[in-house]
Design a protein around this motif. Structure first.
Motif: not given
Ligand SMILES: Cc1cc2nc3c(=O)[nH]c(=O)nc-3n(C[C@H](O)[C@H](O)[C@H](O)COP(=O)(O)OP(=O)(O)OC[C@H]3O[C@@H](n4cnc5c(N)ncnc54)[C@H](O)[C@@H]3O)c2cc1C
Lengths: 535, 153
Positions: B62-68
């Motif tokens: 989730l955090l990876r997607t959020l950053q991108e």
């Protein structure tokens, strides 16, 4: 290869509430007694209340659900077909390690349900039979309470009651305004120093193990006495089956030791105290040519009539500050709706058991996940309306025995030693559903009267399978019961059962005081008949 | 190696920033109550140390997607945009948000600064325990006056 051990007089399987009591009682005979327990000794200095992350341990290593806890000493249970999940603990002390120590007795009427209300069955024994064993079990466990509860015949109290605190007083005022019964709960908690145990210091964490040793778990009550009297307690010994000879006599038990080696422990007498799930599991796993449907199961009733107590939870949010989670979990109870009144729409009844309140983390969980406390800037304001301001009760409802509620052996599930595991099939009856609805309505009234402005309720409590009963019931008729009126199997005359499996009905109160008393009664019945035990 | 260490190793500075920002969005600091932000260093560390197994995987994803996916890293969005993204996430990823929410609450409400801001002592329950008042036993007088209620057999 199975190692054959030296023969002993008695092997007890399970070192929980019942196993400990029976071991202690039988020790005075001088017989050679070995207790086999699949779990280990717990270490009180490691209990969660010694750590800052104590509340979260309810969901981890100290979860009451064996599937979630998943210790190597646990066995998994298939709960897919039950709306209520099992709560237990596998280790020395059994479920008493995590229990809340609510310690009510059954009432005289609880043994006579068929005669009084025309449902279920009467027990083959009565309150008077058990009374001296209740007293003895109370002395060994150490019970706190206040004499004179009008909901019971006179009974001894050994220590001052648990404190009312702010929560108990607020609830007591509410009950008084409604004109209802209430009383400080009997608790298996040392409110004064007792039998080498320190007094309760209100840790808030009874259901995570008592680091103070004030709570009467049998590892700190019966076991030290039993071991001193000569009983051998062998831990990490998981019994897979009981063997029998051609005369239908048990010859001993097969178990796996800690290293996974198979051992055979021969014994003159086998006693099962593995609880309402573990005991039918061992019996149903013990099939043979003479007992193709499981040992001691010629009645076909082993594993049937499983009873939990269906629980409803009703909690109020108050304006006034209360105690948070401080205190023992046990507080006051009400038995206003204990006996049958058919105008309520159900038969039999329930006890309201009031709790204290919630700790900071569990307050946050109930606030956020019930939508009362939002995320974001408003979080703090709303959280502060709940923290230290929640109290309420659970309604512990009498479950009636039904043969369709069962423990069987799962086709696939096995424990770490490869022993087949239990599967539950359990459906809530309409009577239980109606009782829980009624309990929620009336509790809402009393909580509002006591000053609550918002009510949270939940039924059944999905994780509330704390009480495991009925799956090897006692009775005088071998067709309708698994053991006789003093705990001996009808089919196997040197096999005894002492745990909650024995229950014919389950009353509307917690079972462990009755389980302890029953175990002492069965042990005493054996002692009185030593010369003719197998006749 | 224990599961918590494995989870902690996956948190590079970018993921850590994203985690701190989302925790701060969930529970921001409040000066009126002297309450810390859930994005404060101690609480972020605790959350990272506490997450395990599949929950950790879900949160990291989730955090990876959020950053991108928002033009710039989540932690660089302004408060209003962060809140908007968070509300969307609650709808699109309810399970992960519930897992993260549970962790956030667990770690936030055992943090020293939080407990002090609530007027509580920041300590283990054992060995000091707590004081609870015995209370007023005369409240039982009406119950006594009503007399026996148990059923005779
Ligand atoms: C969280 C929680 C709260 C509770 N609160 C209360 C309460 O407030 N009041 C109350 O009255 N009751 C309460 N209970 C229930 C109480 O703990 C049980 O009623 C009681 O412990 C049952 O006693 P028992 O002897 O029948 O079985 P247990 O105490 O469960 O003991 C059975 C033992 O047998 C062992 N065993 C099982 N199978 C095998 C095998 N094959 N080989 C070797 N060993 C085996 C197990 O490891 C276990 O140690 C609570 C339980 C829990 C989990």
């Amino acid at each position: 290869m199975t190692t054959q051990l030296d023969r002993v007089d008695v092997v007890i399987v399970g070192a929980g509430a019942s196993g400990a009591a029976a071991a202690w009682s039988l020790a005075e005979t001088g017989m050679q007694i070995v207790c086999l327990e699949q779990g280990e000794w717990t270490k009180p200095h490691e209990y969660p209340s010694t750590t800052r992350a104590w509340e979260a341990q309810h969901f981890g290593a100290y979860s009451a659900n064996p599937n979630r806890r998943g210790r190597v000493t646990d066995y998994p249970i298939n709960e897919k077909d039950s709306p209520i999940a099992i709560a237990n603990f596998n280790g020395v002390g059994g479920g008493t390690i995590l229990y809340n120590a609510h310690f009510p007795r059954f009432h005289p009427s609880d043994f006579r349900v068929r005669s009084l209300d025309g449902v279920a069955d009467d027990w083959p024994i009565d309150y008077e039979t058990l009374e001296p064993y209740y007293d003895e079990n109370d002395r060994m466990m150490g019970v706190a309470g206040l004499a004179g509860d009008p909901a019971y015949p006179d009974k001894q109290t050994l220590m001052k009651p648990v404190p009312l605190g702010r929560a108990g007083q607020a609830l007591g005022r509410g009950f008084n305004e409604m004109g209802w019964h209430w009383w400080p709960s009997d608790a298996a908690i040392a409110t004064e120093a007792y039998d080498g145990r320190a007094q309760c210091i209100n840790l808030s964490a009874c259901t995570l193990g008592c680091a103070q040793g004030a709570k009467a778990s049998t590892d700190v009550t019966y076991w030290p006495h039993a071991i001193r009297a000569g009983v051998e307690l062998r831990t990490r010994a998981r019994v897979s089956q009981i063997l029998v000879d051609d005369n239908d006599m048990a010859t001993g038990v097969v178990y796996f030791d800690e290293a996974g080696n198979e051992q055979f422990q021969p014994a003159e007498v086998v006693i099962l105290g593995c609880n309402g799930i573990g005991t039918p599991r061992v019996l149903l796993n013990s099939t043979s040519a003479r007992f193709p449907d499981g040992l001691a199961n010629r009645s076909g009733l082993v594993g049937k009539n499983l009873m939990f107590h269906p629980y409803a939870s009703i909690q109020g949010i108050f304006d006034e500050p209360l105690d948070g989670s401080r205190g023992p979990g046990v507080c006051v109870w009400s038995q206003e709706f204990y006996e049958t009144d058919l105008r309520r729409g159900f038969v039999r009844g329930f006890t309201y058991e009031c709790n204290r309140g919630r700790g900071p983390v569990s307050t946050a969980y109930s606030g956020v996940f019930s939508g009362r406390v939002p995320w974001g800037a408003e979080h703090h304001k709303h959280y502060r309306k709940m923290v230290e301001r929640i109290t309420g009760m659970v309604a512990i409802c009498e479950d009636l025995p039904e043969e369709s509620n069962t423990v069987t052996i799962d086709d696939e599930l096995v424990d770490p030693d490869g022993i087949p595991c239990p599967k539950l099939n359990y459906t809530l009856s309409q009577n239980s559903l109606d009782m829980m609805d009624f309990a929620i309505q009336r509790a809402t009234e009393v909580l509002k009267t006591a000053g609550a402005y918002d009510i949270m309720s939940d039924a059944p409590i999905a994780g509330g399978g704390w009480h495991l009963m009925g799956t090897a019931r006692m009775g005088t008729d071998p067709e309708r019961s698994v053991v006789n009126e003093w705990g001996r199997s009808h089919d196997v005359k040197n096999l005894f059962i002492i745990d909650g499996s024995l229950f014919v009905t389950c009353a509307g109160v917690n079972p462990t005081r009755t389980i302890g008393a029953l175990a002492l009664y069965v042990a005493d019945s054996m002692k009185k008949r030593l010369a003719t035990l197998f006749d | 190696m224990n599961e918590n260490v494995i989870a902690a190793e996956r948190f590079n500075p970018q993921l850590r920033n994203a985690l701190a920002a989302i925790l701060d969005t969930m529970i921001p600091a409040d000066s009126e109550f002297s309450a810390p932000s859930a994005g404060s260093e101690a609480i972020v560390n605790d959350v990272i140390q506490t997450m395990t197994g599949s929950s950790a995987d879900e949160i990291v994803d989730l955090l990876r997607t959020l950053q991108e996916t928002h033009g710039k890293p989540f932690n660089e969005l302004d408060d209003e945009d962060r809140w908007r993204v968070f509300v969307d996430l609650e709808r699109s990823n309810p399970h992960t948000l519930r897992v993260l929410g549970g962790l956030a609450l667990q770690c936030y409400y055992r943090n020293d600064e939080t407990l002090v801001s609530l007027g509580m002592e920041a300590r283990t329950p054992f060995p000091l325990g707590h004081k609870v008042a015995d209370g007023d036993w005369s409240l039982l007088n009406p119950v006594r006056a009503r007399g026996k209620i148990y059923r005779e057999v």
